[in-house]
Structure formats: C-alpha cells, structure tokens
Enzyme design. Structure first.
Site, PDB file in Angstrom:
ATOM      1  N   GLY A 247       0.770  -1.238   0.000  1.00  0.00           N
ATOM      2  CA  GLY A 247       0.000   0.000   0.000  1.00  0.00           C
ATOM      3  C   GLY A 247       0.793   1.275   0.000  1.00  0.00           C
ATOM      4  N   GLU A 283       4.159  -6.809   1.550  1.00  0.00           N
ATOM      5  CA  GLU A 283       3.776  -7.120   0.172  1.00  0.00           C
ATOM      6  C   GLU A 283       3.833  -5.870  -0.713  1.00  0.00           C
ATOM      7  OE1 GLU A 283      -0.135  -8.711   0.440  1.00  0.00           O
ATOM      8  OE2 GLU A 283       0.468 -10.549   1.451  1.00  0.00           O
ATOM      9  N   GLY A 285       4.312  -3.614  -3.946  1.00  0.00           N
ATOM     10  CA  GLY A 285       4.274  -3.806  -5.392  1.00  0.00           C
ATOM     11  C   GLY A 285       4.642  -2.507  -6.072  1.00  0.00           C
ATOM     12  N   ARG A 286       3.664  -1.595  -6.115  1.00  0.00           N
ATOM     13  CA  ARG A 286       3.867  -0.278  -6.715  1.00  0.00           C
ATOM     14  C   ARG A 286       5.087   0.427  -6.133  1.00  0.00           C
ATOM     15  NH1 ARG A 286      -0.581   2.655  -8.397  1.00  0.00           N
ATOM     16  NH2 ARG A 286      -1.835   1.338  -7.019  1.00  0.00           N
ATOM     17  N   ARG A 322      -4.388   3.110 -16.497  1.00  0.00           N
ATOM     18  CA  ARG A 322      -4.663   3.798 -15.247  1.00  0.00           C
ATOM     19  C   ARG A 322      -5.387   5.142 -15.405  1.00  0.00           C
ATOM     20  NH1 ARG A 322      -1.470   5.623 -12.042  1.00  0.00           N
ATOM     21  NH2 ARG A 322      -2.546   5.040 -10.123  1.00  0.00           N
ATOM     22  N   TYR A 326      -8.812   4.857 -13.486  1.00  0.00           N
ATOM     23  CA  TYR A 326      -8.783   5.488 -12.168  1.00  0.00           C
ATOM     24  C   TYR A 326      -8.785   7.013 -12.192  1.00  0.00           C
ATOM     25  CZ  TYR A 326      -6.951   0.850 -10.847  1.00  0.00           C
ATOM     26  OH  TYR A 326      -6.749  -0.492 -10.657  1.00  0.00           O
ATOM     27  N   CYS A 351     -10.391   4.108 -30.247  1.00  0.00           N
ATOM     28  CA  CYS A 351     -11.724   4.681 -30.489  1.00  0.00           C
ATOM     29  C   CYS A 351     -12.577   4.653 -29.229  1.00  0.00           C
ATOM     30  CB  CYS A 351     -12.419   3.940 -31.626  1.00  0.00           C
ATOM     31  SG  CYS A 351     -11.850   4.443 -33.245  1.00  0.00           S
ATOM     32  N   GLU A 352     -12.155   5.376 -28.235  1.00  0.00           N
ATOM     33  CA  GLU A 352     -12.878   5.570 -26.974  1.00  0.00           C
ATOM     34  C   GLU A 352     -12.577   6.967 -26.474  1.00  0.00           C
ATOM     35  OE1 GLU A 352     -14.841   3.480 -25.302  1.00  0.00           O
ATOM     36  OE2 GLU A 352     -14.474   1.585 -26.356  1.00  0.00           O
ATOM     37  N   TYR A 380       1.401  -1.440 -12.752  1.00  0.00           N
ATOM     38  CA  TYR A 380       0.044  -1.469 -13.313  1.00  0.00           C
ATOM     39  C   TYR A 380      -0.023  -0.775 -14.672  1.00  0.00           C
ATOM     40  CZ  TYR A 380      -0.691  -2.895  -8.556  1.00  0.00           C
ATOM     41  OH  TYR A 380      -0.581  -3.561  -7.358  1.00  0.00           O
TER      42      TYR A 380
END
Length: 429
Positions: A247, A283, A285-286, A322, A326, A351-352, A380
């Site tokens: 986190g 743990e 990650g980021r 991301r 987000y 195309c979005e 990510y």
C-alpha cells in the site's frame, strides 16, 4: 548506488533534463525500438528494495513482491536476485515467479477467488502460505491438503474496516470491500481449525489498499491487527506470521504527491508489533517498481478543435489503462528543447473517449514526431495492458547502468491472433 542517487535518478525532472534514464540516452533508445514501449530502471528498483530492507533491518521480516504490479519475468528475476519473495493471486503468477527463480517457500498466495485447481498446484510446489479470505476457501484448502497428504499453512485475511484514503477502486480494507473477513468471523476460524492435521492456521493478514500517502490509515489498521493477535495468543492460539500487506504510495505528481517515508513506516511497524516474536510479511508492489518505469511515446499530430488542442500520441489506453480506469495522473514530459508553452488534451488513437492521458495539461508545444515520456509507469502499466482495437502489446526494456535489454519484444500480429481459429468442426452438446 546511494539512496540519494537512486531518488535523483528516478525524479522525472532530472530524467527530462538529461534525456537519460539509468544512464541510457532516451532518444537513442527510441530510435532503436519502436514506440510506444516501457523502460524500467534496474537500479531504481534495487535502490527501493535496499531502502526497504534497511528500514526493517533487525526485524524478522520477509518481503514478498506483489507480482500483479509488474509481472515481467525479468523484473521477477531481479527481485529473486535481491532475495525478494512473491505475493501472487493466480497460478499464472505462481508459474512466472518460479520460472524467474523465486523459491516456493518465499511465495504467499492471496486473492478471493482461488480455485481447487489453483490451490492444488500451489500446495504441490510447496508455497509458504495461503492468505485465506472466506470460510468456503478455508474448507477447500483443508480438503485439498488432506487429499494430497499435506498440511497447508494459512493466514486469515481480516478486514479491519479502515478507510485507506485512496481511490475507491484500490481501497480494499473497508467493510464494503470484497476482501477479507471480519474479526468476529476470523475468531471462529481459529477455534474451529484447532487440531486439524491438514491445516495450520497460524497467521494474520491485512491489506487496506494501494497508493496510500498517509501513515494514519496504516496506524489504525495495524493496531487492530495487533490487538486481535494478542487476543488470539491469550486464547491459546499460536501466531507465527503477521502479513501487513503493501500500500505504500509513490509520487505520480512531481512536487505534489508526498509519499510516506519508509523509515517512518518501519518505525510505526516496530512500535505496534514490539511484542511480536514471529515473522512480519510485507507485500510491496507499486512502491518497488512504480517510479522505476516510464512509457515512451511519440506525437502523431496536434489537432485543434475550437479552444481545445489535442495532442495525439501513439500510446493508448490499451497500453496504460490507469488514467482511463482510475482518472489517474501521470506526469507527461516532452523530450525536446522548445520552450513555447501550450495546453493539450493528451490522447491516444483508440476509439474511446476514455482514451485520454491528460486534460488541459500544461507543457511545451509539440510537433508530430516529438518524443514524450509518461512517468510513474512501472506499476500497473504493462501488467494491465490489452490488445484492444487489435493493437499489439508494447515492448518492455530493462535499463541498467547505461545498457539496455529488451525483456519483452513488441507483439506481432501473428502472435496476437495465435490462439484464434476459424471453425473447423462443430460439436453438439
């Protein structure tokens, strides 16, 4: 490399000024490899690992990298060489970790949806622990272990009902989230599992979310975990490990995001778990890879539409999801010498309407062919990429003291459609 050097190396302003990343000239790199592509600094990752290990020095601790953040086998091998374990959530991540040289006894298996097949394979190779998230999973774990004649080591993931003060989609520790169980339910598990020949429930686990920029949510969550641990010990249950999750946030907005100092975080953990004699599991990650990666992209064109200007680049939401998923901010820096100011909506070719990296972003004026760097893309990014719009998966490159190696080549069309076929035979059910 010193901590100061490591921080300076990954600061986006310094990379933009020097046009180099981990000693590699970015313009030369982009001339050799087709954009868009990811580039990761091996030294930046090593520096983060070293800083975390130093902060927790003297404690019985184990660092298990959250593979989902960036699952490239070369990144996992780098982790293995630094003595780092793995936090996995699928058999695919298990296979990647083992292939990269991370031993099974340094792997913890998390996730709410473990299947019988996944549990069986993880038990067969001897993963260290299962972080269990439901009564159904606990019963299945015991059953599969019995069938294999094994004893599964497990920790219960408790949901401390703490607001991590982060984006709703990456908050995992509130009662309304799908992760973990209540302390009341966990208490019953320890009573029911006592004496089992095939299940050793002797650990606690809590992870309240990602990209946390304040110590306070950690403080509240970990105190609840420690209070519960003491209660369990007083009731006669042995607790050998406490997994405090990950986190720790990183800086996505240079000068605005203020990540938690890892030494202050470690001091908090030392204070709260001062009477705990077992193994603490982390743990991250980021935190280990986020700022160690960039996405290099080229401008395709500038499109004017009334008062707005769109800077269309060759990277898209299928490469870096991301911002679309987000509403996440990533610093975007043109790598040229022009200084004329401009404001752009930075968009990709998909195309979005959601294929937008930034809106009304201030930067220097760009032209077709200009090289740009999207910062904070080590976590990510590639791991959440897709082939939407039949766009190939991008290349990934590892940089290390002035040299580089391609660790995933750009996907070819043949590779993209390799699993597809025209109907050859029809079957009836």
């Amino acid at each position: 490399m010193s901590v100061v050097e490591g921080k300076a190396m990954t600061a986006i302003a310094d990379v933009a000024a020097s046009r180099t990343f981990d000693g590699v000239d970015l313009h030369a790199l982009a001339a050799a490899i087709q954009t868009p592509f990811y580039a990761y600094s091996a030294n930046a990752i090593r520096q983060r690992i070293a800083g975390l290990q130093t902060a927790f020095d003297g404690l019985d601790h184990r660092i298990c990298y959250a593979v989902k953040a960036n699952s490239n086998i070369a990144i996992l091998q780098l982790m293995a060489h630094q003595g780092i374990g793995a936090d996995i959530v699928s058999v695919g991540e298990l296979q990647r970790s083992l292939a990269a040289g991370i031993p099974a006894e340094r792997i913890v298996f998390s996730g709410v949806g473990k299947t019988r097949e996944e549990i069986g394979k993880a038990l067969a190779v001897g993963v260290w622990r299962f972080n269990v998230e439901s009564a159904d999973e606990l019963a299945l774990l015991e059953q599969v272990a019995k069938e294999q004649g094994a004893c599964a080591r497990a920790a219960v993931r408790i949901n401390p009902d703490v607001d991590a003060q982060t984006h709703a989609k990456i908050s995992t520790g509130k009662a309304e989230n799908k992760f973990g169980v209540s302390i009341d339910e966990a208490r019953r598990w320890f009573v029911q599992s006592s004496g089992s020949a095939h299940l050793r429930l002797d650990g606690l686990h809590a992870h309240i979310g990602s990209q946390i920029l304040s110590l306070e949510p950690f403080r509240r969550a970990l105190r609840r975990v420690e209070d519960f641990r003491r209660e369990l010990v007083e009731a006669g249950h042995e607790i050998r490990s406490v997994d405090i999750g990950g986190g720790l946030g990183v800086s996505y907005r240079a000068g605005l995001d203020r990540p938690v100092d890892v030494n202050e975080y470690a001091a908090l953990v030392r204070e709260i778990f001062a009477s705990f004699n077992g193994t603490l599991v982390l743990e991250p990650g980021r935190y280990l890879v986020g700022e160690a990666g960039i996405l290099l992209t080229r401008a395709i064109r500038v499109k004017s539409a009334g008062e707005r200007e769109f800077l269309v680049v060759d990277a898209a939401m299928n490469d870096l999801l991301r911002p679309s998923l987000y509403e996440a901010w990533h610093d975007i820096v043109p790598l040229h010498d022009r200084r004329e100011p401009a404001r752009y909506d930075v968009v990709g070719p998909v195309c979005e309407t959601g294929d937008t990296f930034a809106r009304d972003r201030a930067m220097t004026r760009c032209r077709a062919g200009d090289l740009l760097m999207i910062g904070g893309a080590g976590a990510y990014g590639s791991s959440m990429a897709s082939t939407y719009n039949s766009r190939p998966l991008t290349a990934e490159v590892l940089l290390d003291d002035g040299r580089y190696a391609v660790i995933r080549r750009r996907q070819s069309f043949a590779e993209m459609v390799a699993g597809e076929q025209l109907p050859q035979a029809w079957n009836e059910t």
